[in-house]
Structure formats: structure tokens, C-alpha cells
Scaffold this motif. Structure first.
Motif, PDB file in Angstrom:
ATOM      1  N   PRO A   1       0.925  -1.085   0.133  1.00  0.00           N
ATOM      2  CA  PRO A   1       0.115  -0.041   0.155  1.00  0.00           C
ATOM      3  C   PRO A   1       0.856   1.277  -0.087  1.00  0.00           C
ATOM      4  O   PRO A   1       1.719   1.438   0.690  1.00  0.00           O
ATOM      5  N   GLU A   2       0.333   2.312  -0.747  1.00  0.00           N
ATOM      6  CA  GLU A   2       0.783   3.591  -0.568  1.00  0.00           C
ATOM      7  C   GLU A   2      -0.348   4.527  -0.200  1.00  0.00           C
ATOM      8  O   GLU A   2      -1.424   4.477  -0.271  1.00  0.00           O
ATOM      9  N   TYR A   3       0.327   5.548   0.646  1.00  0.00           N
ATOM     10  CA  TYR A   3      -0.616   6.409   1.700  1.00  0.00           C
ATOM     11  C   TYR A   3      -0.334   7.908   1.165  1.00  0.00           C
ATOM     12  O   TYR A   3       1.071   8.245   1.125  1.00  0.00           O
ATOM     13  N   CYS A   4      -1.207   8.657   0.983  1.00  0.00           N
ATOM     14  CA  CYS A   4      -0.854  10.130   0.565  1.00  0.00           C
ATOM     15  C   CYS A   4      -1.106  11.183   1.639  1.00  0.00           C
ATOM     16  O   CYS A   4      -2.116  11.011   2.189  1.00  0.00           O
TER      17      CYS A   4
ATOM     18  N   ALA B   1      13.569   6.896   5.384  1.00  0.00           N
ATOM     19  CA  ALA B   1      13.598   7.915   4.277  1.00  0.00           C
ATOM     20  C   ALA B   1      13.269   7.797   2.837  1.00  0.00           C
ATOM     21  O   ALA B   1      12.635   8.283   2.345  1.00  0.00           O
ATOM     22  N   ALA B   2      13.724   6.432   2.695  1.00  0.00           N
ATOM     23  CA  ALA B   2      13.918   6.043   1.271  1.00  0.00           C
ATOM     24  C   ALA B   2      12.454   5.711   1.151  1.00  0.00           C
ATOM     25  O   ALA B   2      11.714   5.441  -0.065  1.00  0.00           O
ATOM     26  N   ARG B   3      11.332   5.304   2.164  1.00  0.00           N
ATOM     27  CA  ARG B   3       9.752   5.327   1.793  1.00  0.00           C
ATOM     28  C   ARG B   3       9.026   6.248   1.880  1.00  0.00           C
ATOM     29  O   ARG B   3       7.864   6.333   1.630  1.00  0.00           O
ATOM     30  N   VAL B   4       9.511   7.627   1.938  1.00  0.00           N
ATOM     31  CA  VAL B   4       8.989   8.917   1.959  1.00  0.00           C
ATOM     32  C   VAL B   4       9.298   9.690   0.669  1.00  0.00           C
ATOM     33  O   VAL B   4      10.432   9.877   0.304  1.00  0.00           O
ATOM     34  N   ARG B   5       8.421   9.859  -0.105  1.00  0.00           N
ATOM     35  CA  ARG B   5       8.539  10.928  -1.131  1.00  0.00           C
ATOM     36  C   ARG B   5       7.629  12.292  -1.044  1.00  0.00           C
ATOM     37  O   ARG B   5       6.453  12.351  -0.669  1.00  0.00           O
ATOM     38  N   ARG B   6       8.446  13.201  -0.979  1.00  0.00           N
ATOM     39  CA  ARG B   6       7.911  14.447  -0.724  1.00  0.00           C
ATOM     40  C   ARG B   6       7.691  15.474  -2.024  1.00  0.00           C
ATOM     41  O   ARG B   6       8.571  15.609  -2.742  1.00  0.00           O
TER      42      ARG B   6
ATOM     43  N   THR C   1       2.573  17.721   0.102  1.00  0.00           N
ATOM     44  CA  THR C   1       2.185  16.362   0.340  1.00  0.00           C
ATOM     45  C   THR C   1       3.327  15.340   0.124  1.00  0.00           C
ATOM     46  O   THR C   1       4.298  15.384  -0.345  1.00  0.00           O
ATOM     47  N   LEU C   2       3.017  14.376   1.128  1.00  0.00           N
ATOM     48  CA  LEU C   2       4.082  13.219   1.172  1.00  0.00           C
ATOM     49  C   LEU C   2       3.556  12.072   0.721  1.00  0.00           C
ATOM     50  O   LEU C   2       2.308  11.662   0.962  1.00  0.00           O
ATOM     51  N   ARG C   3       4.261  10.955   0.097  1.00  0.00           N
ATOM     52  CA  ARG C   3       3.796   9.787  -0.393  1.00  0.00           C
ATOM     53  C   ARG C   3       4.613   8.640   0.364  1.00  0.00           C
ATOM     54  O   ARG C   3       5.793   8.662   0.210  1.00  0.00           O
ATOM     55  N   LEU C   4       3.841   7.853   1.231  1.00  0.00           N
ATOM     56  CA  LEU C   4       4.479   6.863   1.932  1.00  0.00           C
ATOM     57  C   LEU C   4       4.373   5.488   1.340  1.00  0.00           C
ATOM     58  O   LEU C   4       3.429   5.135   1.019  1.00  0.00           O
ATOM     59  N   SER C   5       5.503   4.840   1.252  1.00  0.00           N
ATOM     60  CA  SER C   5       5.404   3.461   0.528  1.00  0.00           C
ATOM     61  C   SER C   5       5.559   2.521   1.970  1.00  0.00           C
ATOM     62  O   SER C   5       6.351   2.461   2.603  1.00  0.00           O
ATOM     63  N   LEU C   6       4.444   1.754   2.181  1.00  0.00           N
ATOM     64  CA  LEU C   6       4.495   0.788   3.587  1.00  0.00           C
ATOM     65  C   LEU C   6       4.141  -0.433   2.910  1.00  0.00           C
ATOM     66  O   LEU C   6       4.088  -1.049   1.895  1.00  0.00           O
ATOM     67  N   GLN C   7       4.239  -1.466   4.014  1.00  0.00           N
ATOM     68  CA  GLN C   7       4.148  -2.661   4.068  1.00  0.00           C
ATOM     69  C   GLN C   7       2.615  -3.045   4.868  1.00  0.00           C
ATOM     70  O   GLN C   7       2.448  -2.447   5.551  1.00  0.00           O
TER      71      GLN C   7
END
Length: 572
Positions: free
Chosen positions: A28-31, A53-58, A62-68
Motif C-alpha cells: 500500500p501507498e498512502y498520501c 527516508a527511502a519510503r517517503v517521497r515529498r 504532500t508526502l507519499r508513504l510506501s508501506l508494508q
């Protein structure tokens, strides 16, 4: 010349957090959107851990979080000395999409309806995902969301107008594998998730101590003295509460203590998106549970139990802005994340519903087409709850239409008959002098509160809103929305005392402990206007001549807690 003072740093606040990208993906990705983000190092915390930090795109705010995949967890931001509000991040499988401004239309009833998004309740004998994909391919649609535990899947249809949509709805509804089609009717993006707020005026003006009618202060005092008593202290259990609301204003002194990380050991924690006004619906509802009891306009029951209690987690969550289907999706995720109590301060009426005076209800109305789909969806939710989570209780507002709460063709979800749904009506002080708090005439029914035998209990309908000023009381907000968290709070406290209590036992203890409201109707009022289900002899030790028998039930928070203490030795 004296230089002007530097402008204070803007507060760091999370205003949005929801699943984005492919809602059905395994990773899942969360905005996340936040106000007050500055340049420089930013730390994103998941509970006690910091996200790599590699899982956070700014991208700007807005931040896009790549999670498990994993259990739900609070997420909060830290930048320099500033900490944001914590928001609950549910990684559950139930995620749905809201329509944008260009994806809605007005139907024949003049209501805003989703144009190309529709929910399908798939028959349980089918693999829901597989069948939804098959139907999507057949009709040129796409599966974009799901409430997987209920076998509900959301499709985006190739419809450009309501004529095309309705034609597709007829064809989808005739499929043998489709149990129901769910059409959403709410405004694009920010819809109405809560009951319409009443503005008090004239003779209905609430008093300053409306909560005295439910012995609020007595209940706080009882819990704080009885639970940690030196002789025979009561061991307690933490309780997680889900509140289906949009957001809370963390700039209000009522909620300032909840910024940053919150460890729910012997204290209350509140997780919510930030609102831009302190007197919004979510702040008032959540504040009755969690507002600081000395700093602002509201006063939180569970927060007042800090240090004496085990710790309560209040999660304010809506999943997305997709109306009723989002409320149900959020509820499923919260239950799977361990919520024992759900607060539903919302409900809807069917177009044409009549109030007790015979006039049409004009608040939170939906078409017959939408109501039939919602009814099937909610029925499936309660069947799933009974099957998979029989200890969870949902506490729902009776509604503010001055109508009958238990008539399913008029009102949802309060009309459902299930042990796991408690329905709450609203009352206010009568202003009659010379009567004690336990006198039925101490209070009167709130004129707009829905009524009838499906209502289990009434509670104070009015609360003061939060403000931005320290120690200031906001205007009174009234409605069954605000009676509901009064019951939610005491039920959570009862469960902390005795976690073995089941929903039917909670209802029994609430009604056994209840004070009364209204006249003695002798079970069959001529006008059929029971405020609640009348108190029965079995709820008064089988004493047929008890003065409470036949009257309607009014919440007594202190006595309900006392019965919960007594129940520890009786219901195990």
C-alpha cells in the motif's frame, strides 16, 4: 527603529491521510498532506518507530508513504521542535474512492449522486475479487476499491450521464452473483457524515450544566476513586474506540496535549486529521470523549479518567470522503485494528420520511434507490460483526428529524435490530425548579430527537464547542450526535472495568441503571410516541410496581459504572 517580531512558525498539522494509487495493491501507498511543512529534515513516525527516508517521497505539502501490510498504527510528523497531530493509519483491506466535483450529478430527487462509482455486494459463495473483476471486464468497468471482509467491491463505470449509469445499474443488479448494488448519494469530496447540528434558541436554550442530568461529574468521581481504591482496587483493561468523523482542530486548547507521540498507558490518546475550525462536528463529538477537562469549552469524559484508568485510544477516522460506504469501510478497518466500541454520530432518512407531526423530514435524506443499497450494506456489516467480532458494540445516534428511529423505510442505521447496535436519543434540562436529578421531570425530550421503541436510552443532547481561547467556552451544539458519545464514553469505561461484558449485557446494565424521562405510559402510549423502549419489570428486579416501569430510559453514568463493577463477579 525597533525591528518587528519575527512571525511565529506555522503549526505542523496533518490535514489529510488516505490510501492512494492502486487501493487493491499488496504494497500500500498512502498520501499525506500537511500544513506548516518547512524545508529541511523531516521525520515521519509510525508509532514509536521512524519511517525510513527511502519510503517517503515529498512533493511540497504532500508526502507519499510506501508501506508494508501490517496492523494499524498512529503516524505523526516531527520537524525541528515542532510535532504534528497523530493520525491513525489503517492498513486494512477496506479502502474506497470518493467522487470528485466532475463525477457527480443531480438525480430526480434533486440529490447529489455519484455518476460513475458504484458498490457491488457479491454473493458470499463467490470469490468477491474474482467475480468483481469478471463483471468489470464484462461491462467495461474497473475495480477501484473494496470492503473485502464484506465481499463489497467498488467499480468505476463507463457512464457519462445518469441515463447510462442507471442502465448499467439495472444490468449489474440482474447478475446472479450480485446481492445488491450500492449507489452513493453525498456531496463530492466533503459530504455530510454527521447529524445536522441544531442551533439552540428561545425556550430550547440549553442550561450550562446539561450533563448533570446524566451524572457526568459523579461518574468521573466514582471511577477515579473506586478503580484505584487502596482496598480492593480494580484491575482495568485498555479500550480502543473508533469514532466515525472527519477531523479535530488541534489548535484548540482542548486538544493541544495530543500532539506528537502518545503512549496510551494510563492516559487517553486521540488520533485525528486536523480541522480548520474548533467548533466543527468532529471536534465536538470527539471532545466529549477526549477534550481536556480544564482548558477549553468542551470536557472529555475519558480524558478525565487519566491516571485512574488503563488508557483509552480514541481514533477519529473516515477512510475517504465517499459517504456511507466510506463510513462502513472505516468501521471494518477499525474493528480489525482492535476497536471494541464504534461511535456512529450519523444516520440518514429516506426521501418522504415523515416526522411525528406528519411533515416531511428535511435533514440527511436519500433516495429509495440509495437507501436500498445502504440497507443491504449495513445488514452485511452487522452479519459480519456478529460472526467475526461478537464483542464489538456500535453506538448510533437516533437522529434529529423528530421522526421514528426504528422504521427501516425511514431511517438507517438506527432501525436495525441487533444486540450489537445501541441507539441513543437526546434530552435537555426542563428548567423546572424543585425537582431532583432522578426525577423524570428533571429533563424533557429534545424536540427534534427521533424517538420510538428502537431507541435504547437518551442522553444529554447539548455540549459546548471547543474554542481557540484558553478557558473559553464555545457556543452550545445540540443534537443526538452529541448524546451518542456520552454513551460511548461510559460504555468504554465499563469495558475497561469488565472487558468480558458483551453487547447485550452492556445494554442490560445501561437500562438497569437508567433514570427515567417522560410520563408513565403504562407500556402502550396512545400516541405511540415512546421516547425509548419502556423500562420493563425485568429491568427493575421484576418489581411490577416500581415507579420506573413503563417510563423511558435516561443515562445514569455513575450507576452504570457501579453495575459494571458489580458485574465482574456475575457475568464471568
Amino acid at each position: 527603529m525597533i525591528a518587528p517580531l519575527a512571525q511565529a512558525e506555522e503549526a505542523l498539522r496533518i490535514t489529510q491521510l488516505q490510501r492512494c494509487g492502486d487501493l487493491l495493491a499488496d504494497s500500500p501507498e498512502y498520501c499525506l498532506r500537511a500544513n506548516g511543512l518547512a524545508e529541511g529534515e523531516l521525520r515521519v513516525h509510525l508509532g514509536d518507530k521512524t519511517l525510513d527516508a527511502a519510503r517517503v517521497r515529498r512533493d511540497g505539502p504532500t508526502l507519499r508513504l510506501s508501506l508494508q501490510q501490517g496492523p494499524g498504527v498512529p503516524v505523526w510528523l516531527e520537524q525541528g521542535e515542532r510535532r504534528s497531530n497523530p493520525v491513525w493509519l489503517s492498513r486494512g483491506r477496506s479502502q474506497v474512492v470518493a467522487a470528485g466535483p466532475d463525477e457527480v450529478a443531480k438525480n430526480m430527487d434533486g440529490l447529489t449522486t455519484y455518476l460513475d462509482l458504484v458498490g457491488l455486494l457479491i454473493e458470499e459463495k463467490h470469490d468477491g475479487r474474482e467475480e468483481a473483476e469478471r463483471l468489470a471486464a464484462k461491462y467495461g468497468a474497473k475495480v477501484v476499491g473494496a470492503i473485502a471482509p464484506l465481499n463489497v467491491f467498488q467499480l468505476r463505470l463507463p457512464a457519462k450521464d445518469l441515463v447510462q449509469r442507471d442502465a448499467l445499474l439495472l444490468r449489474l443488479g440482474s447478475e446472479a452473483s450480485v446481492d445488491a448494488v450500492i449507489v452513493e448519494e453525498s456531496a463530492p469530496e466533503k459530504g455530510e457524515e454527521g447529524e445536522r447540528q441544531e442551533v439552540p434558541s428561545g425556550p430550547s436554550e440549553p442550561s450550562d450544566d446539561e450533563w448533570a442530568a446524566n451524572r457526568f461529574a459523579d461518574a468521573v468521581n466514582y471511577y477515579r476513586r473506586r478503580v484505584p481504591a487502596k482496598q480492593a482496587p480494580i484491575p482495568t483493561t485498555p479500550v480502543r474506540i473508533g469514532v466515525i468523523e472527519r477531523n479535530v482542530d488541534f489548535d484548540a486548547p482542548d486538544f493541544a496535549d495530543y500532539l506528537g507521540n502518545c503512549r496510551p498507558q494510563r492516559r487517553t490518546c486521540l488520533y485525528a486529521r486536523d480541522a480548520d475550525k474548533p467548533d466543527n462536528h468532529g471536534s465536538t463529538v470527539a471532545g466529549i470523549l477526549a477534550a481536556h477537562h480544564q482548558r477549553g469549552g468542551n470536557s472529555g469524559f475519558l480524558q478525565a479518567l487519566d491516571d485512574a484508568g488503563p488508557g483509552f485510544e480514541v481514533i477519529v477516522e473516515r477512510n475517504s470522503d465517499a459517504g456511507i460506504i466510506a463510513n462502513v469501510a472505516a468501521s471494518v478497518n477499525l474493528v480489525e485494528d482492535g476497536a471494541r466500541v464504534l461511535n456512529w454520530s450519523w444516520g440518514i432518512h429516506r426521501v418522504g420520511a415523515k416526522n411525528v407531526e406528519g411533515d416531511e423530514v428535511d435533514s440527511l435524506i436519500r433516495s429509495g434507490l440509495a437507501m436500498s443499497g445502504y440497507e443491504e450494506l449495513l445488514e452485511e456489516f452487522f452479519l459480519w460483526l456478529r460472526r467475526e467480532h461478537p464483542d464489538v458494540v456500535v453506538i448510533n445516534s437516533a437522529g434529529n428529524g423528530a421522526a421514528f428511529s426504528g422504521t427501516d423505510e425511514y431511517r438507517l442505521p438506527s432501525s436495525f435490530i441487533t444486540d450489537q447496535l445501541l441507539v441513543v436519543g437526546g434530552h435537555q434540562r426542563s428548567q423546572k425548579s424543585g425537582v431532583g436529578v432522578d426525577d423524570p421531570e428533571y429533563v424533557i425530550k429534545r424536540s427534534s430527537s427521533n424517538i420510538d421503541m428502537r431507541v435504547d436510552i437518551t442522553a444529554s443532547a447539548c455540549a459546548h464547542a471547543s474554542t481557540l481561547g484558553e478557558g473559553e467556552r464555545g457556543e452550545a451544539h445540540c443534537g443526538t450526535s452529541y448524546a451518542t458519545p456520552m454513551v460511548t464514553g461510559v460504555v468504554a469505561a465499563m469495558l475497561s472495568i469488565n472487558p468480558e461484558l458483551q453487547p447485550d449485557q452492556l445494554r442490560m446494565l445501561l437500562r438497569r441503571s437508567a433514570m427515567t424521562i417522560g410520563g408513565d405510559y403504562d407500556f402502550e402510549p396512545m400516541d405511540a410516541e415512546d421516547l425509548t423502549a419502556p423500562i420493563l419489570p425485568s429491568e427493575r428486579n421484576y418489581e411490577l410496581d416500581d415507579k420506573d416501569v413503563g417510563r423511558s430510559a435516561r443515562l445514569d453514568m455513575q450507576k452504570a459504572l457501579d453495575l459494571a463493577v458489580q458485574s465482574r463477579d456475575r457475568v464471568r
